[in-house]
Scaffold this active site. Structure first.
Site, PDB file in Angstrom:
ATOM      1  N   TYR A   1      48.709  93.396  85.222  1.00 26.26           N
ATOM      2  CA  TYR A   1      49.864  92.494  85.168  1.00 26.26           C
ATOM      3  C   TYR A   1      51.151  93.283  85.336  1.00 26.26           C
ATOM      4  CZ  TYR A   1      46.582  89.779  82.165  1.00 26.26           C
ATOM      5  OH  TYR A   1      45.513  89.137  81.614  1.00 26.26           O
TER       6      TYR A   1
ATOM      7  N   LYS B   1      44.741 101.269  77.822  1.00 21.67           N
ATOM      8  CA  LYS B   1      44.406 100.449  79.002  1.00 21.67           C
ATOM      9  C   LYS B   1      43.626 101.295  80.017  1.00 21.67           C
ATOM     10  CE  LYS B   1      46.284  96.570  77.761  1.00 21.67           C
ATOM     11  NZ  LYS B   1      45.413  95.450  77.364  1.00 21.67           N
TER      12      LYS B   1
ATOM     13  N   SER C   1      47.337  96.462  82.846  1.00 16.82           N
ATOM     14  CA  SER C   1      48.793  96.443  82.935  1.00 16.82           C
ATOM     15  C   SER C   1      49.273  97.394  84.016  1.00 16.82           C
ATOM     16  CB  SER C   1      49.366  96.887  81.585  1.00 16.82           C
ATOM     17  OG  SER C   1      50.736  97.185  81.711  1.00 16.82           O
ATOM     18  N   ALA C   2      50.429  97.076  84.586  1.00 16.27           N
ATOM     19  CA  ALA C   2      51.048  97.981  85.560  1.00 16.27           C
ATOM     20  C   ALA C   2      51.422  99.310  84.922  1.00 16.27           C
ATOM     21  CB  ALA C   2      52.296  97.320  86.150  1.00 16.27           C
TER      22      ALA C   2
ATOM     23  N   TYR D   1      50.199  84.759  73.863  1.00 11.95           N
ATOM     24  CA  TYR D   1      51.107  84.283  74.923  1.00 11.95           C
ATOM     25  C   TYR D   1      50.352  84.042  76.239  1.00 11.95           C
ATOM     26  CZ  TYR D   1      54.880  84.717  78.428  1.00 11.95           C
ATOM     27  OH  TYR D   1      55.735  84.528  79.483  1.00 11.95           O
TER      28      TYR D   1
ATOM     29  N   PHE E   1      41.860  89.159  76.435  1.00 15.54           N
ATOM     30  CA  PHE E   1      43.296  89.394  76.229  1.00 15.54           C
ATOM     31  C   PHE E   1      43.564  90.146  74.933  1.00 15.54           C
ATOM     32  CE2 PHE E   1      42.835  85.243  78.326  1.00 15.54           C
ATOM     33  CZ  PHE E   1      43.576  85.445  79.472  1.00 15.54           C
TER      34      PHE E   1
ATOM     35  N   TYR F   1      49.608 103.279  74.128  1.00 13.39           N
ATOM     36  CA  TYR F   1      49.249 101.930  74.602  1.00 13.39           C
ATOM     37  C   TYR F   1      48.687 102.007  76.025  1.00 13.39           C
ATOM     38  CZ  TYR F   1      49.864  97.381  76.834  1.00 13.39           C
ATOM     39  OH  TYR F   1      49.655  96.240  77.566  1.00 13.39           O
TER      40      TYR F   1
ATOM     41  N   ASP G   1      37.607  88.893  64.544  1.00 11.63           N
ATOM     42  CA  ASP G   1      38.133  90.144  65.100  1.00 11.63           C
ATOM     43  C   ASP G   1      37.133  90.674  66.123  1.00 11.63           C
ATOM     44  OD1 ASP G   1      38.753  93.090  65.272  1.00 11.63           O
ATOM     45  OD2 ASP G   1      40.289  92.455  63.845  1.00 11.63           O
TER      46      ASP G   1
HETATM   47  P1  NAD Z   1      49.822  88.486  72.477  1.00 12.86           P
HETATM   48  O1  NAD Z   1      50.055  89.437  71.352  1.00 12.86           O
HETATM   49  O2  NAD Z   1      50.651  87.257  72.561  1.00 12.86           O
HETATM   50  O3  NAD Z   1      48.273  88.044  72.500  1.00 12.86           O
HETATM   51  C1  NAD Z   1      47.236  88.915  72.117  1.00 12.86           C
HETATM   52  C2  NAD Z   1      46.341  88.128  71.149  1.00 12.86           C
HETATM   53  O4  NAD Z   1      45.262  88.973  70.746  1.00 12.86           O
HETATM   54  C3  NAD Z   1      47.084  87.704  69.883  1.00 12.86           C
HETATM   55  O5  NAD Z   1      46.875  86.317  69.686  1.00 12.86           O
HETATM   56  C4  NAD Z   1      46.431  88.531  68.761  1.00 12.86           C
HETATM   57  O6  NAD Z   1      46.389  87.823  67.535  1.00 12.86           O
HETATM   58  C5  NAD Z   1      45.045  88.787  69.345  1.00 12.86           C
HETATM   59  N1  NAD Z   1      44.388  90.009  68.863  1.00 12.86           N
HETATM   60  C6  NAD Z   1      44.900  91.267  68.806  1.00 12.86           C
HETATM   61  N2  NAD Z   1      43.972  92.119  68.319  1.00 12.86           N
HETATM   62  C7  NAD Z   1      42.856  91.385  68.069  1.00 12.86           C
HETATM   63  C8  NAD Z   1      41.567  91.688  67.553  1.00 12.86           C
HETATM   64  N3  NAD Z   1      41.252  92.930  67.155  1.00 12.86           N
HETATM   65  N4  NAD Z   1      40.659  90.693  67.447  1.00 12.86           N
HETATM   66  C9  NAD Z   1      40.971  89.430  67.822  1.00 12.86           C
HETATM   67  N5  NAD Z   1      42.174  89.070  68.292  1.00 12.86           N
HETATM   68  C10 NAD Z   1      43.112  90.041  68.422  1.00 12.86           C
HETATM   69  O7  NAD Z   1      49.943  89.345  73.826  1.00 12.86           O
HETATM   70  P2  NAD Z   1      49.964  88.842  75.334  1.00 12.86           P
HETATM   71  O8  NAD Z   1      51.314  89.099  75.891  1.00 12.86           O
HETATM   72  O9  NAD Z   1      49.370  87.489  75.448  1.00 12.86           O
HETATM   73  O10 NAD Z   1      49.002  89.935  75.974  1.00 12.86           O
HETATM   74  C11 NAD Z   1      47.615  89.684  76.207  1.00 12.86           C
HETATM   75  C12 NAD Z   1      46.996  90.924  76.835  1.00 12.86           C
HETATM   76  O11 NAD Z   1      47.687  91.228  78.052  1.00 12.86           O
HETATM   77  C13 NAD Z   1      47.095  92.185  75.972  1.00 12.86           C
HETATM   78  O12 NAD Z   1      45.879  92.903  76.102  1.00 12.86           O
HETATM   79  C14 NAD Z   1      48.236  92.959  76.585  1.00 12.86           C
HETATM   80  O13 NAD Z   1      48.105  94.340  76.393  1.00 12.86           O
HETATM   81  C15 NAD Z   1      48.104  92.577  78.052  1.00 12.86           C
HETATM   82  N6  NAD Z   1      49.369  92.698  78.804  1.00 12.86           N
HETATM   83  C16 NAD Z   1      50.466  91.989  78.404  1.00 12.86           C
HETATM   84  C17 NAD Z   1      51.676  92.114  79.109  1.00 12.86           C
HETATM   85  C18 NAD Z   1      52.909  91.363  78.682  1.00 12.86           C
HETATM   86  O14 NAD Z   1      54.006  91.715  79.146  1.00 12.86           O
HETATM   87  N7  NAD Z   1      52.826  90.335  77.855  1.00 12.86           N
HETATM   88  C19 NAD Z   1      51.750  92.969  80.230  1.00 12.86           C
HETATM   89  C20 NAD Z   1      50.602  93.671  80.611  1.00 12.86           C
HETATM   90  C21 NAD Z   1      49.411  93.519  79.888  1.00 12.86           C
END
Ligand code: NAD
Ligand code: UDP
Length: 338
Positions: A176, A152, A124-125, A11, A80, A148, A58
């Site tokens: 974030y 972080k 993350s917050a 995302y 990410f 989780y 991975d």
């Molecule tokens: P998401 O799940 O849409 O994207 C994460 C991507 O990482 C996915 O495409 C997944 O396939 C890939 N992935 C996971 N483990 C992997 C691995 N071992 N090797 C390779 N690829 C891997 O999540 P997002 O919302 O885009 O979040 C991205 C980052 O931001 C994350 O680290 C999340 O913790 C952090 N975050 C997200 C939010 C939120 O509300 N969306 C808030 C704070 C922090």
């Protein structure tokens, strides 16, 4: 710059890819597709008119990372890739420490081996734990209430040690708040598998009739209407914050910097429901349910450090967040009916 995005088809990663390309950077996505689909690359190519390499791999596979970093002449990484479901992290902590912490260790090892020392990390917050004061600034004490959040925090501590030991690193830790909404094209957005955990995708699916009603988790918090207050930030603003952070760390002295990415404005769950209904002329039936474990009453950012040091502030309002979420939901519905 040539930038590798771990988790680039997810995302946030996909919106950052679009923002980087629109400002003249080149990107390579590296993702194991655990929570995303390779079709996102086709959509990004349609949005940007640029070919985008995808490496399916991975981050725990150091050889695959080293190969991608050298093969594509990578100069910086935005990290990410990670698992992010709080409830799942409580039930399966080993999976989270393995994927998030071991995965990040494997990434920084590969980066060091290849001499790539510019890194932007998705924090993350949640690392602020139970707020002791509001708005949350970057000096607020950190703590974690679930595995989780602890992954972080551990990663932040690991990166702090790495930056202290070797001043050649340029690291941005971005905390974030609550990213919502979708790209203006309607082609990319948040489409979680199964039943969404987060509020905005849940509201969208209720409005679309894919889910019957929203459960509002608690209406007895110490907030103006009793429901939880959060700092929702438009995903396109969040993406622009990454471009600003990357452009800044390569020019400044400290090896590691931390910035909040939020708006500074808090909205309650009922504010969100009301805005979504009003902006999109839809109904979002809801009922009040018990509080969700681990939720805090209010959480919103002080975005001042990012404004001062990155020259970045969020531009898009709640209406734009609701409109783009709905527009993406409708695009999904059209695709599914094809
Ligand atoms: P998401 O799940 O849409 O994207 C994460 C991507 O990482 C996915 O495409 C997944 O396939 C890939 N992935 C996971 N483990 C992997 C691995 N071992 N090797 C390779 N690829 C891997 O999540 P997002 O919302 O885009 O979040 C991205 C980052 O931001 C994350 O680290 C999340 O913790 C952090 N975050 C997200 C939010 C939120 O509300 N969306 C808030 C704070 C922090
Ligand atoms: N929330 C809710 N119903 C849902 C999902 C979330 O009432 O189905 C509330 C939640 O209690 C919190 C706010 O919406 O007050 C934002 O929750 P989300 O999971 O999106 O983000 P987080 O609280 O984890 O930052």
């Amino acid at each position: 710059m040539n930038i590798l995005l771990t988790g680039g088809t997810g995302y946030i990663g996909s919106h950052v890819a679009a923002a980087l390309i629109s400002t003249g950077h080149e990107v390579v996505c590296f993702d194991n597709l655990a929570n995303s689909d390779a079709v996102v690359i086709d959509r990004l190519e349609a949005i940007t008119g640029t070919a985008i390499p995808l490496v399916v791999g991975d981050i725990r596979d150091g050889d695959a990372l080293r190969h991608a970093l050298t093969e594509h002449g990578v100069e910086a990484v935005i990290h990410f890739a990670g698992l992010k479901a709080v409830g799942e992290s409580v039930a399966q902590p080993i999976k989270y420490y393995d994927n998030n912490v071991r995965g990040t260790l494997s990434l920084v090892e590969a980066m060091a081996d290849c001499g790539v020392k510019t890194l932007v990390f998705s924090s993350s917050a949640t690392v602020y734990g139970e707020p002791r004061y509001l708005p949350l600034d970057e000096s607020h004490p950190t703590s974690a209430t679930n595995p989780y959040g602890r992954t972080k925090l551990m990663i932040e501590e690991m990166l702090t040690d790495i930056a202290a030991a070797d001043p050649d690193w340029r690291i941005a830790t971005l905390r974030y708040f609550n990213p919502v909404g979708a790209h203006d094209s309607g082609l990319i957005g948040e489409n979680p598998n199964g039943i969404p955990n987060n509020l905005m995708p849940f509201i969208s699916r209720v409005a679309a009739g894919r889910l019957a009603e929203l459960s509002v988790f608690g209406n007895d918090y110490d907030t103006p209407d009793g429901t939880g207050v959060r700092d929702y930030i438009h995903i396109v603003d969040l993406a622009d914050g990454h471009v600003a952070a990357l452009d800044t760390i390569v020019k400044i002295e400290p090896a590691l910097s931390t910035w909040n990415l939020g708006t500074g404005q808090g909205y309650s769950v009922l504010d969100m429901v009301e805005a979504f209904e009003r902006v999109n002329s839809v109904r979002v039936p809801y009922r009040v349910a018990p509080r969700r474990d681990g939720d805090v009453a209010s959480c919103y950012a002080s975005p001042e450090r990012a404004a001062r040091e990155l020259g970045w502030t969020a531009q898009r309002d709640l209406e734009a967040m609701c409109a783009s979420s709905w527009s993406f939901e409708r695009t999904l519905a059209m695709r599914n009916s094809d």
